[in-house]
Design a protein around this motif. Structure first.
Motif, PDB file in Angstrom:
ATOM      1  N   LEU A   1       0.855  -1.185   0.000  1.00 29.18           N
ATOM      2  CA  LEU A   1       0.000   0.000   0.000  1.00 29.18           C
ATOM      3  C   LEU A   1       0.888   1.232   0.000  1.00 29.18           C
ATOM      4  O   LEU A   1       1.636   1.469   0.964  1.00 29.18           O
ATOM      5  CB  LEU A   1      -0.912   0.010   1.231  1.00 29.18           C
ATOM      6  N   VAL A   2       0.827   2.001  -1.077  1.00 22.79           N
ATOM      7  CA  VAL A   2       1.666   3.193  -1.239  1.00 22.79           C
ATOM      8  C   VAL A   2       0.827   4.422  -0.926  1.00 22.79           C
ATOM      9  O   VAL A   2      -0.168   4.691  -1.594  1.00 22.79           O
ATOM     10  CB  VAL A   2       2.233   3.279  -2.675  1.00 22.79           C
ATOM     11  N   MET A   3       1.250   5.163   0.088  1.00 23.39           N
ATOM     12  CA  MET A   3       0.508   6.349   0.497  1.00 23.39           C
ATOM     13  C   MET A   3       1.258   7.613   0.085  1.00 23.39           C
ATOM     14  O   MET A   3       2.481   7.634   0.029  1.00 23.39           O
ATOM     15  CB  MET A   3       0.279   6.319   2.004  1.00 23.39           C
ATOM     16  N   GLY A   4       0.506   8.644  -0.190  1.00 22.44           N
ATOM     17  CA  GLY A   4       1.091   9.913  -0.601  1.00 22.44           C
ATOM     18  C   GLY A   4       0.345  10.494  -1.783  1.00 22.44           C
ATOM     19  O   GLY A   4       0.595  10.109  -2.934  1.00 22.44           O
ATOM     20  N   ASP A   5      -0.581  11.418  -1.530  1.00 23.95           N
ATOM     21  CA  ASP A   5      -1.356  12.020  -2.614  1.00 23.95           C
ATOM     22  C   ASP A   5      -0.475  12.769  -3.597  1.00 23.95           C
ATOM     23  O   ASP A   5      -0.852  12.981  -4.756  1.00 23.95           O
ATOM     24  CB  ASP A   5      -2.390  12.997  -2.035  1.00 23.95           C
ATOM     25  N   GLU A   6       0.704  13.196  -3.134  1.00 20.65           N
ATOM     26  CA  GLU A   6       1.577  13.999  -3.996  1.00 20.65           C
ATOM     27  C   GLU A   6       2.342  13.172  -5.017  1.00 20.65           C
ATOM     28  O   GLU A   6       2.921  13.723  -5.962  1.00 20.65           O
ATOM     29  CB  GLU A   6       2.570  14.781  -3.120  1.00 20.65           C
ATOM     30  N   LEU A   7       2.344  11.860  -4.878  1.00 21.42           N
ATOM     31  CA  LEU A   7       3.186  11.014  -5.718  1.00 21.42           C
ATOM     32  C   LEU A   7       2.590  10.828  -7.113  1.00 21.42           C
ATOM     33  O   LEU A   7       1.383  10.596  -7.268  1.00 21.42           O
ATOM     34  CB  LEU A   7       3.374   9.644  -5.068  1.00 21.42           C
ATOM     35  N   LEU A   8       3.444  10.903  -8.118  1.00 26.35           N
ATOM     36  CA  LEU A   8       3.055  10.633  -9.503  1.00 26.35           C
ATOM     37  C   LEU A   8       3.445   9.205  -9.858  1.00 26.35           C
ATOM     38  O   LEU A   8       4.473   8.700  -9.417  1.00 26.35           O
ATOM     39  CB  LEU A   8       3.771  11.595 -10.449  1.00 26.35           C
ATOM     40  N   ASP A   9       2.610   8.558 -10.679  1.00 30.43           N
ATOM     41  CA  ASP A   9       2.962   7.207 -11.113  1.00 30.43           C
ATOM     42  C   ASP A   9       3.399   7.153 -12.569  1.00 30.43           C
ATOM     43  O   ASP A   9       3.651   6.079 -13.114  1.00 30.43           O
ATOM     44  CB  ASP A   9       1.802   6.231 -10.881  1.00 30.43           C
ATOM     45  N   ARG A  10       3.515   8.324 -13.217  1.00 31.88           N
ATOM     46  CA  ARG A  10       4.035   8.371 -14.585  1.00 31.88           C
ATOM     47  C   ARG A  10       4.514   9.788 -14.887  1.00 31.88           C
ATOM     48  O   ARG A  10       4.164  10.743 -14.184  1.00 31.88           O
ATOM     49  CB  ARG A  10       2.963   7.948 -15.593  1.00 31.88           C
ATOM     50  N   GLY A  11       5.329   9.886 -15.927  1.00 31.35           N
ATOM     51  CA  GLY A  11       5.779  11.189 -16.375  1.00 31.35           C
ATOM     52  C   GLY A  11       6.891  11.771 -15.522  1.00 31.35           C
ATOM     53  O   GLY A  11       7.388  11.146 -14.586  1.00 31.35           O
ATOM     54  N   LEU A  12       7.284  12.991 -15.862  1.00 27.54           N
ATOM     55  CA  LEU A  12       8.375  13.664 -15.170  1.00 27.54           C
ATOM     56  C   LEU A  12       7.891  14.258 -13.847  1.00 27.54           C
ATOM     57  O   LEU A  12       6.748  14.740 -13.747  1.00 27.54           O
ATOM     58  CB  LEU A  12       8.931  14.790 -16.043  1.00 27.54           C
ATOM     59  N   PRO A  13       8.757  14.220 -12.821  1.00 33.45           N
ATOM     60  CA  PRO A  13       8.384  14.912 -11.579  1.00 33.45           C
ATOM     61  C   PRO A  13       8.329  16.412 -11.823  1.00 33.45           C
ATOM     62  O   PRO A  13       8.972  16.942 -12.729  1.00 33.45           O
ATOM     63  CB  PRO A  13       9.519  14.535 -10.622  1.00 33.45           C
ATOM     64  N   ARG A  14       7.555  17.082 -10.998  1.00 37.26           N
ATOM     65  CA  ARG A  14       7.432  18.538 -11.114  1.00 37.26           C
ATOM     66  C   ARG A  14       7.306  19.121  -9.713  1.00 37.26           C
ATOM     67  O   ARG A  14       7.147  18.368  -8.740  1.00 37.26           O
ATOM     68  CB  ARG A  14       6.247  18.911 -11.989  1.00 37.26           C
TER      69      ARG A  14
END
Length: 413
Positions: free
Chosen positions: A192-205
């Motif tokens: 279970l991965v928590m963190g609304d801020e996390l992206l699962d694709r693309g470049l970080p911003r």
């Protein structure tokens, strides 16, 4: 909110190793037993080979040559064969049952067949001239024959209980007559991965980093002998976390993030609301101090890993590795190796440090070279690490011996 004192690192490892019993054994078909642990020893149900067989393609011969070749071809799988009289030979395939009267097998490349008045005759080949040699000494009895029971006899212990089922063990079990094995299965794991801020694709911003633990954890857990389901993204809310814990039909739950006491860290509250029993709530180790281990009311363990990648890796080797080994019935599966530090490492004044290192397996000694980029949120050191050096307070000097926990997913290059 329930809290318990942080445990010393070595104590936490021992506690995790004793927190769960081995999973119940099950009967698994051979084809499905890979990476399981044998619950019962593998005992031969048959002699191996089960019958005297040819070790090579060639001719089954009886007594001394030259031999008169019969018209019969002895192929693997045949059981009704004509016996050989003294001075006779029959073509035979590797693994085929020997006709009664066979004293040896002459390899095809070592024989010469010549026409004769009443059929064909087989001679041994002269190794110098390549011609038929009718004056060669007798072929020693038993040449290129696999006698019945050469490898084992019925009732022999082939593999002890507690060993990993490898492809070789699977093949041996099949040859010895097994269709199923009594095994301890790999634990199943929900991530279970928590963190609304996390992206699962693309470049970080800005404000939105990529999720690194979702891709990392299932493979690492597989290296420990578990079977992890695809990771599940959990919104940063207490009801969402409770719902995912309730839905997880697995042996172990591993969470990432939410182990501290920030405004959206709901793991402690969720475990308290569920009535979980706290086993570890913090470990005196850097990175990864806020890792945790709890037991749900139904007896299943929940491992809480910090959200920073290297801190989470610290939690894997500290808590997950010994706990999963125990659930697999392995008592010594998390031992480290001794290595010599190739460079100085700065120790923490009070806590154990786990530092990514590259391992050099020399002819005489094993050395460990600390890697750069070893901060809690960093991945470069982890990506190249063969293991983690265990640096106690007051240690870390170059040339001294150190324990290294080997990364099971990292192959030597």
């Amino acid at each position: 909110m329930t809290t318990t004192p942080a445990l010393p690192w070595h104590t936490a490892r021992r506690v995790a190793a004793s927190a769960q019993a081995a999973l119940p054994p099950t009967a698994a078909h051979i084809a499905e037993s890979i990476d399981c642990i044998l619950h019962e020893p593998l005992v031969a149900l048959s002699d191996l080979p089960a019958f005297a067989a040819a070790a090579m393609d060639g001719f089954a011969v009886s007594e001394n040559g030259p031999w008169l070749i019969t018209g019969e071809r002895v192929l693997a799988g045949r059981s009704e064969l004509s016996p050989l009289a003294a001075g006779q030979a029959a073509a035979i395939a590797t693994g085929a049952l020997l006709p009664i009267g066979t004293t040896a097998v002459l390899r095809f490349e070592d024989g010469v067949v010549e026409g004769a008045l009443h059929g064909q005759r087989l001679f041994r080949r002269d190794p110098l001239t390549g011609l038929a040699d009718d004056a060669s000494p007798a072929l020693p009895s038993g040449t290129d024959i696999r006698p019945q029971g050469e490898e084992c006899r019925i009732g022999d212990t082939l593999v002890p209980a507690g060993r990993l089922v490898t492809p070789g063990v699977m093949g041996l079990a099949a040859a010895a007559g097994y269709d199923e094995l009594s095994v301890i299965p790999p634990p199943t794991v929900a991530v279970l991965v928590m963190g609304d801020e996390l992206l699962d694709r693309g470049l970080p911003r800005p404000g939105r980093p990529r999720d690194a633990l979702g891709p990392l954890l299932p493979a690492w857990l597989a290296g420990l002998g578990a079977r992890a389901h695809p990771p599940i993204r959990v919104p940063d809310s207490l009801p969402a976390l409770l719902a995912e814990i309730d839905d997880a039909n697995v042996d172990v739950i591993v969470t990432t993030g939410s182990t501290a006491h920030g405004p959206v860290d709901h793991l402690h509250a969720a475990l308290d609301q569920l009535g979980a029993r706290w086993i570890i709530d913090g470990v005196d180790v850097r990175p990864g101090h806020p890792m945790l281990l709890a037991q749900l009311p139904d007896g299943r363990p929940l491992i809480g890993l910090p959200g920073n990648p290297l801190a989470a890796a610290s939690g894997i080797v500290t808590i997950a590795a010994p706990l999963i080994a125990a659930m697999r019935g392995i008592t010594s599966g998390t031992m480290g190796i001794d290595a010599i530090l190739a460079d100085d490492i700065t120790a923490h004044p009070h806590d154990v440090r786990l530092v990514p290192v590259a391992i050099d397996y020399g002819e005489i000694t094993v050395s460990a070279r600390p890697l750069r980029f070893a901060g809690p949120a960093m991945l470069r050191g982890l990506a190249l690490a063969d293991g983690f050096a265990v640096i106690e307070p007051g240690t870390g000097q170059r040339g001294t011996s150190v324990e290294v926990l080997v990364n099971p997913t990292q192959s030597r290059a």
